[in-house]
Scaffold this active site. Structure first.
Site, mmCIF file in Angstrom:
data_model
loop_
_atom_site.group_PDB
_atom_site.id
_atom_site.type_symbol
_atom_site.label_atom_id
_atom_site.label_comp_id
_atom_site.label_asym_id
_atom_site.label_seq_id
_atom_site.Cartn_x
_atom_site.Cartn_y
_atom_site.Cartn_z
ATOM 1 C CB SER A 148 48.622 92.444 38.862
ATOM 2 O OG SER A 148 49.613 92.712 37.416
ATOM 3 C CE LYS A 187 46.466 101.504 37.678
ATOM 4 N NZ LYS A 187 46.809 99.612 38.240
#
Lengths: 231, 231
Positions: A148, A187
């Site tokens: 992911s 992120k």
DNA sequence: ATTGACATCGCACAAATGTTCGTGTACTAT
DNA sequence: ATAGTACACGAACATTTGTGCGATGTCAAT
């Protein structure tokens, strides 16, 4: 196994001494530092520590000590000494840190609040000092499960090393929990007024930034290093 | 600075001893191993080595030695002792390896034949033993320049650690030079009859495998670890 | 009160270990 | 040849450093 105050001080001293020197201290050096006048008492406690397998000793060898780092890390001793947390001995220039791997991070799986103190981590890894650019306190690691995070160029099985912190600067790569989406992601963080923009590392346009209201994003930590070990 | 045969043996012994023990050897231990009967001769040579700043000494302290690892690495000493190459001392359980960063790897830029001996690397990094799953000999590192390797989830600035080898097994991630295409790339290697198939790590269909005749692909080394340090 | 495990102390001892010094050898420069 | 420098030897010396042992104090169980 209950370590007495003295035994703990001895342990702390040995750790910091070996961080500063490159060889272990002598019985007398330990005694002076810990405040034990008798060498035999130091010897006695050293024997105890050896019994607990926290250190190893080579008999009749000067400075014949060695630390059992994995065991020490298990009982939270190395971690405590690494950082400036446990007020006291600061491990200097040792060149390596022991970091707890606190769990796995995977799509949709919350990692919860990152604990401030290590609580029974499943494993520990040692990293060289140069691989992180931050003070060694509050470091922890997560093993990445699944793909992911691939938009951050982090793959299944990778280990990410983070520094526990609730805030981060623009441009930092962070592990963040997104309320509502109910998932943790890796992120790059950017602020956009009241929003935060989470940018993937991969410039491929397929990976789009995530924009969410700041109050719905909880930062778990800042990524300071990514390590991939291939088999 | 010309190291005599004896000085080299002393150095090698100290390095291997500290790999095996966690504390430095005594003057006499060195003497016995290197074949020097007089402690003063060992002392003399130790003084020389200190003069060259290859080691540091604490006077009047037993086992008061320490290695200047960066300097040692510079002259290729640590690298030689790490592996089983330089017949003899095998560094045991030291917990860390010093690996030369031999250059940058970028799209289209050949890295040439990876040298077997370190030749003036631009920098050295230390890695913890656990970060590689192979014997520590013939390890080297490359700093990735540009985003050409992004399909292997390797980003600009990452450091890839490789083991120098001409062949590899199916599924290994390798650095390979592709004749004709005139570029070096990081990919997963698979054999396909007379062809080799170089697969990107990124399952995104945008990144397609490269298929080339085996004789046009020259393997530089197998990637054993990828390290990313964020700022 | 007595016993016994545990932890300490001091001290003496022996072994381990760094330091010093007088001497000798080989090689090079003058 | 002579002097100088680098390297080596071995023995004596002075510390440093681990070990052993008898004595003492504390505390809980008997």
């Amino acid at each position: 196994m209950n370590l007495s105050e003295r035994q703990q001080k001895i342990l702390r001293f040995i750790i910091s001494f070996m961080g500063a020197h490159e060889y272990p201290p002598t019985i007398r050096e330990i005694g002076e530092e810990v405040g034990i006048s008798s060498t035999s008492v130091v010897n006695y406690n050293l024997a105890k520590l050896e019994e607990y397998e926290l250190i190893a000793r080579d008999r009749e060898v000067s400075r014949g000590l060695s630390l059992n780092r994995p065991r020490l890390a298990e009982i939270g001793f190395l971690a405590a000494t690494n950082g400036s947390a446990n007020g006291g001995a600061r491990s200097a220039a040792a060149g390596r840190f022991t970091v707890p791997v606190l769990g796995r991070i995977a799509a949709g799986e919350p990692i919860g609040a990152i604990p401030r103190e290590a609580h029974d981590p499943e494993e520990w890894i040692e990293i060289a000092e140069g691989l992180v650019n931050v003070p060694s306190d509050r470091l922890f690691a997560l093993r990445v499960k699944g793909n992911s995070m691939i938009d951050a160029s982090v793959l299944d099985g990778d280990i990410v090393i983070l520094r526990q912190q609730d805030t981060a600067n623009d441009g930092d790569m962070v592990a963040a929990w997104i309320e509502g989406d109910e998932e943790t992601t890796l992120k790059y963080l950017y602020r956009d007024g009241a929003d935060v923009r989470l940018m993937p590392a991969n410039p491929n346009p397929e990976y789009k930034p995530i924009v969410r209201p700041a109050e719905r994003v909880r930062i778990n930590g800042k990524v300071v290093s990514v390590i991939r070990v291939l088999h």
